[in-house]
Design a protein around this motif. Structure first.
Motif, short mmCIF file in Angstrom:
data_model
loop_
_atom_site.label_atom_id
_atom_site.label_comp_id
_atom_site.label_asym_id
_atom_site.label_seq_id
_atom_site.Cartn_x
_atom_site.Cartn_y
_atom_site.Cartn_z
N GLY A 91 0.78 -1.22 0.00
CA GLY A 91 0.00 0.00 0.00
C GLY A 91 0.81 1.28 0.00
O GLY A 91 0.25 2.37 0.04
N THR A 92 2.13 1.18 -0.06
CA THR A 92 3.02 2.35 -0.03
C THR A 92 3.70 2.53 -1.38
O THR A 92 4.17 1.56 -1.97
CB THR A 92 4.09 2.18 1.07
OG1 THR A 92 3.45 2.00 2.32
CG2 THR A 92 4.99 3.42 1.14
N ILE A 93 3.73 3.77 -1.87
CA ILE A 93 4.42 4.07 -3.11
C ILE A 93 5.92 4.09 -2.83
O ILE A 93 6.40 4.82 -1.96
CB ILE A 93 3.97 5.42 -3.70
CG1 ILE A 93 2.44 5.45 -3.86
CG2 ILE A 93 4.65 5.67 -5.04
CD1 ILE A 93 1.91 4.39 -4.79
N CYS A 94 6.68 3.30 -3.58
CA CYS A 94 8.13 3.20 -3.41
C CYS A 94 8.82 3.44 -4.75
O CYS A 94 8.17 3.52 -5.79
CB CYS A 94 8.51 1.81 -2.87
SG CYS A 94 7.66 1.34 -1.36
N ALA A 95 10.12 3.55 -4.70
CA ALA A 95 10.92 3.72 -5.92
C ALA A 95 11.64 2.40 -6.22
O ALA A 95 12.14 1.74 -5.30
CB ALA A 95 11.94 4.84 -5.75
N ALA A 96 11.67 2.02 -7.49
CA ALA A 96 12.34 0.79 -7.91
C ALA A 96 13.44 1.13 -8.90
O ALA A 96 13.23 1.91 -9.83
CB ALA A 96 11.34 -0.17 -8.55
N LYS A 97 14.62 0.54 -8.69
CA LYS A 97 15.75 0.78 -9.58
C LYS A 97 16.14 -0.54 -10.24
O LYS A 97 16.37 -1.54 -9.54
CB LYS A 97 16.94 1.34 -8.80
CG LYS A 97 18.18 1.58 -9.65
CD LYS A 97 19.32 2.13 -8.78
CE LYS A 97 20.59 2.34 -9.60
NZ LYS A 97 21.70 2.87 -8.77
N GLU A 98 16.19 -0.56 -11.57
CA GLU A 98 16.58 -1.76 -12.28
C GLU A 98 17.66 -1.44 -13.31
O GLU A 98 17.86 -0.29 -13.70
CB GLU A 98 15.37 -2.40 -12.97
CG GLU A 98 14.85 -1.61 -14.16
CD GLU A 98 13.72 -2.34 -14.88
OE1 GLU A 98 13.21 -3.32 -14.33
OE2 GLU A 98 13.37 -1.92 -15.99
N ILE A 99 18.38 -2.46 -13.77
CA ILE A 99 19.45 -2.30 -14.74
C ILE A 99 18.85 -1.96 -16.10
O ILE A 99 17.80 -2.49 -16.50
CB ILE A 99 20.27 -3.60 -14.85
CG1 ILE A 99 20.79 -4.03 -13.47
CG2 ILE A 99 21.43 -3.43 -15.81
CD1 ILE A 99 21.41 -5.40 -13.45
N HIS A 100 19.52 -1.04 -16.83
CA HIS A 100 19.08 -0.72 -18.19
C HIS A 100 19.01 -2.00 -19.03
O HIS A 100 19.95 -2.80 -19.05
CB HIS A 100 20.06 0.24 -18.87
CG HIS A 100 19.87 1.67 -18.44
ND1 HIS A 100 18.64 2.27 -18.38
CD2 HIS A 100 20.79 2.61 -18.08
CE1 HIS A 100 18.79 3.52 -17.97
NE2 HIS A 100 20.07 3.75 -17.78
N SER A 101 17.90 -2.19 -19.73
CA SER A 101 17.75 -3.40 -20.54
C SER A 101 18.82 -3.50 -21.63
O SER A 101 19.26 -4.59 -21.98
CB SER A 101 16.35 -3.42 -21.18
OG SER A 101 16.16 -2.26 -21.98
N ILE A 102 19.27 -2.34 -22.14
CA ILE A 102 20.26 -2.37 -23.22
C ILE A 102 21.59 -2.95 -22.74
O ILE A 102 22.35 -3.53 -23.52
CB ILE A 102 20.46 -0.95 -23.80
CG1 ILE A 102 21.24 -1.03 -25.12
CG2 ILE A 102 21.18 -0.04 -22.80
CD1 ILE A 102 21.31 0.29 -25.86
N LEU A 103 21.89 -2.81 -21.44
CA LEU A 103 23.14 -3.36 -20.89
C LEU A 103 23.07 -4.88 -20.78
O LEU A 103 24.10 -5.54 -20.63
CB LEU A 103 23.42 -2.76 -19.51
CG LEU A 103 23.67 -1.25 -19.46
CD1 LEU A 103 23.88 -0.79 -18.03
CD2 LEU A 103 24.86 -0.88 -20.33
N ILE A 104 21.86 -5.41 -20.83
CA ILE A 104 21.68 -6.87 -20.68
C ILE A 104 21.42 -7.52 -22.03
O ILE A 104 22.08 -8.50 -22.42
CB ILE A 104 20.51 -7.17 -19.71
CG1 ILE A 104 20.82 -6.59 -18.33
CG2 ILE A 104 20.26 -8.67 -19.63
CD1 ILE A 104 22.03 -7.17 -17.66
N GLU A 105 20.46 -6.97 -22.78
CA GLU A 105 19.98 -7.65 -23.98
C GLU A 105 21.00 -7.66 -25.11
O GLU A 105 20.98 -8.53 -25.96
CB GLU A 105 18.68 -6.98 -24.44
CG GLU A 105 17.55 -7.16 -23.42
CD GLU A 105 16.34 -6.31 -23.76
OE1 GLU A 105 16.39 -5.59 -24.78
OE2 GLU A 105 15.36 -6.36 -23.00
N GLU A 106 21.92 -6.67 -25.15
CA GLU A 106 22.90 -6.62 -26.23
C GLU A 106 24.31 -6.95 -25.74
O GLU A 106 25.29 -6.66 -26.41
CB GLU A 106 22.88 -5.23 -26.86
CG GLU A 106 21.54 -4.89 -27.50
CD GLU A 106 21.57 -3.55 -28.21
OE1 GLU A 106 22.66 -2.95 -28.29
OE2 GLU A 106 20.51 -3.10 -28.69
#
Length: 702
Positions: A37-52
């Motif tokens: 029920g709380t708004i939080c911030a999520a940080k993830e790795i750029h997809s371009i650094l993984i997919e290519e």
């Protein structure tokens, strides 16, 4: 916890919200999620650094992100972004198809309202008190990172990585390129990862050097950016000298002179010399971040003193409202605690009545426990007497024992012992079961055990790894059986300080710090509001003299001190007291009365190495020894009418340098001590005995 091992940190039920990106950097992007029920911030790795990326490149990227998650998971400070946990998403590598997808961690953090960069861009004029507050918050966060064990260097500190709450509390974020600096490791690293306008010269060499001074330099840029409300671009590194007709290298201060000049003549003038020190080309000449914190706090206080009286009055009214809110929160918690105590008391009363019936049936006359009045009333009443019971022997013989109590558990730190392996160990004694338990090492010894917000903490002392005095506050997690940094560390290093709790405030006073190889005894006081989990703050009241190795108590809304070593390491038996509100009230509400006039000097105690009974009113002292080293078994109460100490009871044996704790309002325990020996300095191992953990209870006499 090894990187990649997120046991206990994985969050379930995290939902991604359909809104725009909150921000992005070189390594990842940030977006909003909802958790519980709380708004939080999520940080993830750029997809371009993984997919290519190739397999090995992708693996390195993921491992780097995992290290950031692991590092953030152990940090707890109100001015460092709060890590909440991790969840998982999936990414596909180049040409792998469905079978080649990879499980990737996503870091969940508290949601922040703004960044320092954005705040400066949006507002043409920011109030000076807010500017002081922001840079002070950043300095406190840096102080926590640099004094972490081991120290952490951010390496990319800039206004972009300073985030603000809705109430403009500043917090340091983005520790993706932060590094742990171990004592035995070199500080040279790979090429500079930071923001170029905030990087000192040592990071721009072929073999860049990173240490805490790197962040101190960047902090100076944050001060310039905050107070001038301009990005502090550095000028060229060299300029042409028309006289010598040669190019001359500019210092870092000269490269930013235009921004330093803008701080002249205004409220920010007081900070300009400090900023110039932090910008020094020589990293060794830059001040320690702890010194920076103290100077900014002084500048902030001086600024407040210079404000018009009507503004100061409004500020004090706001602080008063905050104080009243804190008191209401405390009263609610206190009421909950009293309800729990009444439930336990009701259960205990039923057990006593059952025992009474059984006793009458067997025609045995026994002394029954009753709901006794407070201990001090009993000591002066003819209807009650003190009955001593030996609970257990200490796990190791010793003196210099320090003790604290949580419900029916007694936590003991054994000081000096004839057995090296037992020295400064932490033990827990369960009064109900009668068993000792040895807790894991906290990482620092000679600290003071104390209960903060229901949690066992070790405050100050010396680091086990280096023997250096420390400002660590380690909290014991009963679930994982490990020590964590749940509460912020002290502002100053302190070995063997005095510690006491009043309502929601923890008071830490005195103790020893290092000055080269020589210990320096301190007389300053720090206070933490543990309900708000805010940072420690220094108060304007000081101890009557520098003190170390003492245990203060509270009595009749006064802080009481007896038995301490002064700056010359001479034991003293003078008794002092002061209204505790003079210490816990906010600094701007404290009166400007000289510290020496606040402390009340009472009659000296009758013995050295005596101990105070916690929460005793009037004050009660236990044991001690005379000038010839002869120990006493006396328990004495202070008589205010005659201004003297009167004997009211006896210990089971004569001893000095004991530890005393209160289990309830009618029960105290006395632990350890010396049965003979003139002083700690010349006490022999043969003079130390395994003294029992003794319990005194009030029983009804016939």
């Amino acid at each position: 916890m090894a990187c990649g091992d997120f046991q206990g940190l994985v969050l379930k039920g995290v939902t991604k919200l359909n809104c725009k990106e909150l921000g992005r950097g070189a390594y990842g992007r940030v977006y909003a999620v909802k958790y519980c029920g709380t708004i939080c911030a999520a940080k993830e790795i750029h997809s371009i650094l993984i997919e290519e990326a190739r397999d090995e490149e992708m693996q390195r990227t993921v491992e780097s992100f995992m290290r950031e998650c692991c590092q953030c998971s152990v940090l707890r400070h109100p001015n460092v972004i709060q890590f909440l946990g991790v969840c998982y998403t999936y990414a596909y590598g180049a040409g792998r198809g469905v079978q080649g997808r990879m499980r990737l961690p996503v870091m969940i953090m508290e949601m922040m309202a703004d960044s320092l960069t954005s705040l400066v861009d949006k507002h043409e004029k920011i109030p000076y008190n807010l500017k002081f507050s922001i840079v002070y918050d950043v300095s406190l966060g840096l102080c926590y990172l640099h004094n972490h064990d081991p120290p952490i260097v951010h390496r990319d500190l800039s206004p972009n990585n300073v985030l603000l709450t809705a109430h403009h509390v500043a917090k340091i974020s983005d520790l993706g390129v932060a590094k742990v600096i171990k004592a035995d490791s070199r500080k040279t690293m790979t090429k500079a990862p930071g923001t170029v306008d905030f990087m000192p010269p040592e990071t721009l060499d072929e073999t860049p050097v990173y240490g805490p001074p790197v962040d101190v330099f960047a902090f100076a840029g944050i001060v310039l950016h905050t107070f001038n409300q301009q990005w502090p671009y550095s000028s060229k590194q060299v300029q042409f000298d028309p006289i010598t007709r040669k190019r001359v290298a500019l210092s870092e201060v000269e490269r930013r002179q235009q921004y330093l000049d803008k701080m002249r003549g205004g409220e920010a003038e007081v900070l300009r010399p400090l900023v110039e020190e932090c910008l020094d080309d020589d990293a060794a000449m830059r001040p320690n971040i702890t010194v920076v914190c103290e100077k900014i706090q002084v500048s902030k206080d001086n600024y407040m003193k210079g404000l018009p009286q009507d503004i100061i009055t409004l500020h004090q009214q706001v602080q008063q409202l905050k104080s009243e809110t804190r008191e209401q929160k405390f009263e609610i918690n206190q009421l909950k605690f009293e309800v729990d105590q009444l439930k336990k008391q009701l259960s205990s009363t039923r057990n006593v009545r059952t025992q009474q019936v059984a006793s009458q049936q067997s025609n045995c006359r026994t002394k029954m426990m009753i709901e006794a009045p407070p201990l001090m009333q009993a000591l002066t009443s003819g209807r009650y007497h003190i009955k001593w019971t030996q609970l257990a022997s200490l796990p190791a013989p010793g003196y210099g024992v320090v003790v604290t109590v949580k419900e029916k558990k007694v936590y003991v730190v054994v000081g000096t012992t004839p057995v090296d392996e037992a020295k400064h160990q932490v033990y827990a004694y369960d009064i109900n079961t009668g068993h000792w338990e040895q807790l894991p090492p906290s990482g620092h010894y000679c600290g003071v055990p104390h209960i903060i917000g229901g949690k066992l903490a070790i405050i100050g002392g010396r680091l086990s790894s280096t023997n250096e005095r420390t400002n660590k506050v380690s909290t014991f997690d009963e679930t994982s059986q490990t020590w964590t940094s749940y509460y912020p560390d002290l502002l100053s290093v302190r070995n063997r300080p005095g510690v006491v709790t009043h309502l929601e405030h923890v008071i830490v006073a005195g103790g020893a710090k290092s000055h080269g190889s020589t210990p320096v005894i301190q007389d300053d006081i720090e206070v933490l509001n543990w309900i708000e989990n805010s940072h420690w703050r220094k108060v304007s009241t000081y101890l009557p003299m520098p003190m170390v190795h003492f245990t203060p108590i509270l009595t009749d809304k006064h802080l009481l001190i007896v038995g301490y070593n002064d700056a010359d390491n001479v034991r003293n038996k003078t008794v002092y007291k002061i209204p505790v509100d003079d210490i816990t009230r906010p600094r701007d509400q404290q009166q400007s009365t000289d510290t020496s006039t606040k402390w009340i000097k009472m009659t000296d105690a009758t013995h050295w190495y005596t101990a105070l009974v916690p929460n005793s009113s009037p004050p009660v002292i236990v044991g001690g020894s005379d000038q010839n080293g002869i120990a006493t078994s006396d328990i004495k109460m202070y008589d205010d009418s005659s201004k003297s100490w009167k004997k009211v009871a006896l210990l089971t044996s004569a001893r000095s340098y004991v530890a005393v704790a209160a289990v309830s309002n009618n029960t105290i325990i006395v632990i350890g001590g010396l049965t003979k020996g003139k002083s700690i300095g010349n006490a022999k191992a043969s003079s130390i005995t395994t003294v029992e953990l003794g319990q005194a209870q009030i029983t009804l006499t016939n």
